[in-house]
Structures are given as C-alpha cells and as structure tokens.
Design a protein around this motif. Structure first.
Motif, PDB file in Angstrom:
ATOM      1  N   SER A 130       0.833  -1.208   0.000  1.00 12.70           N
ATOM      2  CA  SER A 130       0.000   0.000   0.000  1.00 12.70           C
ATOM      3  C   SER A 130       0.865   1.254   0.000  1.00 12.70           C
ATOM      4  O   SER A 130       1.967   1.273   0.562  1.00 12.70           O
ATOM      5  CB  SER A 130      -0.914   0.018   1.230  1.00 12.70           C
ATOM      6  N   PHE A 131       0.348   2.290  -0.647  1.00 10.08           N
ATOM      7  CA  PHE A 131       1.008   3.596  -0.699  1.00 10.08           C
ATOM      8  C   PHE A 131      -0.005   4.668  -0.319  1.00 10.08           C
ATOM      9  O   PHE A 131      -1.139   4.665  -0.811  1.00 10.08           O
ATOM     10  CB  PHE A 131       1.536   3.885  -2.113  1.00 10.08           C
ATOM     11  N   ARG A 132       0.405   5.571   0.537  1.00  9.02           N
ATOM     12  CA  ARG A 132      -0.454   6.706   0.876  1.00  9.02           C
ATOM     13  C   ARG A 132      -0.437   7.699  -0.280  1.00  9.02           C
ATOM     14  O   ARG A 132       0.612   7.985  -0.849  1.00  9.02           O
ATOM     15  CB  ARG A 132       0.018   7.381   2.162  1.00  9.02           C
ATOM     16  N   GLU A 133      -1.604   8.221  -0.593  1.00  6.96           N
ATOM     17  CA  GLU A 133      -1.723   9.141  -1.715  1.00  6.96           C
ATOM     18  C   GLU A 133      -1.590  10.591  -1.247  1.00  6.96           C
ATOM     19  O   GLU A 133      -1.781  10.913  -0.069  1.00  6.96           O
ATOM     20  CB  GLU A 133      -3.065   8.945  -2.420  1.00  6.96           C
ATOM     21  N   ILE A 134      -1.258  11.441  -2.180  1.00  7.45           N
ATOM     22  CA  ILE A 134      -1.157  12.875  -1.901  1.00  7.45           C
ATOM     23  C   ILE A 134      -2.472  13.537  -2.316  1.00  7.45           C
ATOM     24  O   ILE A 134      -2.884  13.454  -3.478  1.00  7.45           O
ATOM     25  CB  ILE A 134       0.024  13.503  -2.656  1.00  7.45           C
ATOM     26  N   LYS A 138      -0.915  17.268   0.191  1.00  9.61           N
ATOM     27  CA  LYS A 138      -0.511  16.689   1.468  1.00  9.61           C
ATOM     28  C   LYS A 138      -0.683  15.175   1.435  1.00  9.61           C
ATOM     29  O   LYS A 138      -1.550  14.655   0.740  1.00  9.61           O
ATOM     30  CB  LYS A 138      -1.350  17.279   2.611  1.00  9.61           C
ATOM     31  N   ILE A 139       0.163  14.499   2.212  1.00 13.40           N
ATOM     32  CA  ILE A 139       0.046  13.046   2.306  1.00 13.40           C
ATOM     33  C   ILE A 139      -1.196  12.693   3.104  1.00 13.40           C
ATOM     34  O   ILE A 139      -1.373  13.142   4.238  1.00 13.40           O
ATOM     35  CB  ILE A 139       1.294  12.434   2.974  1.00 13.40           C
ATOM     36  N   SER A 140      -2.058  11.909   2.509  1.00 17.53           N
ATOM     37  CA  SER A 140      -3.304  11.519   3.166  1.00 17.53           C
ATOM     38  C   SER A 140      -3.090  10.268   4.013  1.00 17.53           C
ATOM     39  O   SER A 140      -2.437   9.318   3.583  1.00 17.53           O
ATOM     40  CB  SER A 140      -4.386  11.246   2.119  1.00 17.53           C
ATOM     41  N   SER A 145      -3.492   3.548  -1.991  1.00 16.91           N
ATOM     42  CA  SER A 145      -3.590   2.732  -3.204  1.00 16.91           C
ATOM     43  C   SER A 145      -2.871   1.419  -2.942  1.00 16.91           C
ATOM     44  O   SER A 145      -1.789   1.397  -2.350  1.00 16.91           O
ATOM     45  CB  SER A 145      -2.944   3.447  -4.397  1.00 16.91           C
ATOM     46  N   TRP A 146      -3.494   0.331  -3.391  1.00 14.00           N
ATOM     47  CA  TRP A 146      -2.960  -1.001  -3.127  1.00 14.00           C
ATOM     48  C   TRP A 146      -2.521  -1.660  -4.435  1.00 14.00           C
ATOM     49  O   TRP A 146      -3.142  -1.474  -5.480  1.00 14.00           O
ATOM     50  CB  TRP A 146      -4.017  -1.878  -2.453  1.00 14.00           C
ATOM     51  N   TYR A 147      -1.437  -2.446  -4.332  1.00 17.83           N
ATOM     52  CA  TYR A 147      -0.904  -3.141  -5.504  1.00 17.83           C
ATOM     53  C   TYR A 147      -0.540  -4.569  -5.109  1.00 17.83           C
ATOM     54  O   TYR A 147       0.091  -4.795  -4.072  1.00 17.83           O
ATOM     55  CB  TYR A 147       0.334  -2.422  -6.048  1.00 17.83           C
ATOM     56  N   LEU A 165       9.319   1.114   0.020  1.00 14.37           N
ATOM     57  CA  LEU A 165       8.602   0.081   0.772  1.00 14.37           C
ATOM     58  C   LEU A 165       9.495  -0.513   1.853  1.00 14.37           C
ATOM     59  O   LEU A 165      10.501  -1.165   1.560  1.00 14.37           O
ATOM     60  CB  LEU A 165       8.133  -1.026  -0.178  1.00 14.37           C
ATOM     61  N   ILE A 166       9.118  -0.299   3.089  1.00 19.28           N
ATOM     62  CA  ILE A 166       9.920  -0.807   4.196  1.00 19.28           C
ATOM     63  C   ILE A 166       9.832  -2.329   4.298  1.00 19.28           C
ATOM     64  O   ILE A 166      10.730  -2.989   4.832  1.00 19.28           O
ATOM     65  CB  ILE A 166       9.482  -0.143   5.527  1.00 19.28           C
TER      66      ILE A 166
END
Length: 313
Positions: A130-134, A138-140, A145-147, A165-166
């Motif tokens: 998952s990635f947080r969207e802007i 601003k970062i939400s 969004s998931w991949y 990605l950690i």
C-alpha cells in the motif's frame, strides 16, 4: 606434480651437461683421473645441495598453495551453508486483504505466513503493498492505493517505489551476505579468472528463479547498484534468469515504445547494454559468460542486431 617432475628432469639434464663440460675442460695440469673426479664431484655435490634446497622450496610453495585453496574452499562452503540458513530462516507473517482493497470497503482480511524461498515468490507476485496518496498537496492518512505484488508496484509506480517500501528490507541480510560471498571469491589473489568464475557458478546454481528476479531489481534500482551490480556483470550471476518473470516498469512504459515503434519493450530489453560504462543498465556480461568468447561474441552480435537495440532508449 607434473610441474615438479619437469623441473627435476631439467635439473638432472643440466647436471649431466655440466658434468660433461667439466670433464672435458678441467685444466691439463690435473691429468690424474682421481683428482679430476674429486674436482668434478665437489662442484656437482654443491649443485645437488642447491637443487635439494630448490626442490624443498618448490614443495613448500605447492603445499602452501594447496593448503590455502583448502582453507578458501572450506570458508566458501561455510559461507554458502550460512547463506542457505539465512534463506531458510526468512519468515513473513501478517494480515492482508483477501482481495483488492481498491474495489470497495467490504474487504476481508486473512493471515499470511510464508517461509524460506516462498517469501521471494510471494512478495513478487502476491503480497499486497500500500502507498499513501497525496491529496491537495498533502500526504493523506486515509487514502491508500494497493498493488498486488512488487511486479505491479513497479508497473504502476516505477523504480522510485522500490526503495519506498519498508517491507522489502526483509531481504537486506540476504543480499548483504550474498554480496560478501561473491566478493570473497573475487578478492582471492590465488585464483585466476576462470577459477573465480567456476566458484561463483556454484553460488549462482543455488539461486531460485524468484531470487534471481529480486537480485536483478535490487542491483538495478536498490542498494546493490553501486557495489553488487559490477560483480553480477563480471561473473554472469543472472545467467539463469528467466526474463519472462520480469515486468515492464513505469519508467519503461513512459518511454512509449509501442506508440513510437509498435514494439513492446520489457525491462530486460530496456536495461540491457553492451556498453560497460553505462551504469544505469546491465552490461550483457551479467547474462552471458564473457569467458566463452565464441558464444559471448555471438550474444553481443545478436543483441546489436535485435530491433530493441536499435531503438532510442
């Protein structure tokens, strides 16, 4: 052993020639046969003493070389055993969506547990990232969004996402130790280039198909680019890579090859080069053994004649 026998035969031959020379050229004042033999014997005994010393030195050198090789091989195979242990101890446990979270709110969750080499395959094909969207600059913390799998992360978000990605730090120890094994072989001054290639081939043979995929991208986009990638190219560590498991990264998609040339170019084709100085791509030696001159030259010619090589990349 053959080398030692050759040296001994040469030494004996030299002694016989010297004996003949001395026998025929002793000063005429020493005409007595006994004196002549004493004269020759004194010289020859000194030569034999030197020869014995030379053989002792040569024997010591060969024994030392054999001992050094045995110690090297012992260390190498211990490192390989540790690498297998590191691989087998890879473990991923977490809860993940049971279907694409981007499609709605009613997403269930499931517990995932993967171990060993299965982690490489799962992270590449199936793990949800998952990635947080802007939003509004601003970062939400609400919008994500998931991949599914790193294969889709690279296709959708490109090379920049690789190091964001950690979760993939789970492989850090694995790659560090694998690099140390190859470097250990490369730095051995007692081995010639062919011998080093043979030993690194043993290492390469232990890598599974998805380990090779992760090795490819780790050294192309990740931490292995500066130090590990040159060794990969030197010893053809990606020789067994099946390029159909690679993806088409966003970086390549944005070059719009299909619209320009009506061709689909994947990462393997895009990041392949015959220029050793191009650090942004893989030199062809990463996939073909440069020591096999005939096959390597053919691989270079085939690449240069391929449609992909003629594109403006």
């Amino acid at each position: 052993m053959k080398q030692i026998i050759t040296y001994i035969l040469l030494f004996v031959g030299c002694i016989l020639l010297l004996f003949k020379f001395l026998y025929e050229n002793v000063p005429s004042t020493e005409s007595d046969m006994l004196l002549r033999l004493y004269y020759i014997g004194g010289i020859v005994s000194g030569i034999f003493a030197f020869g014995a010393f030379f053989v002792a030195i040569l024997t010591y050198y060969n024994q030392k070389k054999t001992g050094d090789l045995q110690r090297f091989e012992t260390t190498l195979f211990n490192m390989l055993q540790l690498q297998q242990q590191i691989t087998n101890e890879l473990r991923y446990e977490d809860t993940e969506p049971d279907r694409n979270p981007n499609h709605g709110e009613n997403t269930g969750w499931r517990t995932i547990e993967k171990r060993g080499r299965d982690v490489f395959e799962y992270f590449w094909l199936s793990k949800w990232f998952s990635f947080r969207e802007i939003v509004d600059g601003k970062i939400s913390f609400d919008e994500k969004s998931w991949y599914e799998g790193m294969v889709n992360v690279l296709t959708s978000r490109g090379s920049e996402a690789y190091n964001q990605l950690i979760e993939i730090t789970i492989f850090d120890h694995y790659f560090r130790h694998l690099y140390r094994i190859i470097k250990f072989v490369d730095k051995n001054k007692e081995l010639n280039d062919e011998e080093k290639y043979d030993y690194t081939s043993i290492v390469r043979a232990t890598l599974s198909r998805f380990e090779l995929v992760w090795l490819y991208y780790n050294s192309l986009y990740g931490t292995g680019k500066s130090k590990f990638k040159p060794l990969i190219e030197k010893y053809a560590l990606l020789k067994n890579l099946r390029d159909e498991f690679l993806t088409i990264s966003k970086d390549v998609i944005e070059k719009d090859y299909f619209r320009k040339y009506q061709m689909i170019i994947d990462d393997y084709q895009n990041y392949l080069t015959t220029d050793k100085n191009d650090k942004s791509k893989y030199y062809i030696g990463a996939f073909y053994n440069s020591r096999d001159k005939e096959s390597f030259i053919k691989a270079i010619e085939d690449f240069k004649n391929s449609p992909a090589a003629k594109l403006d990349k």
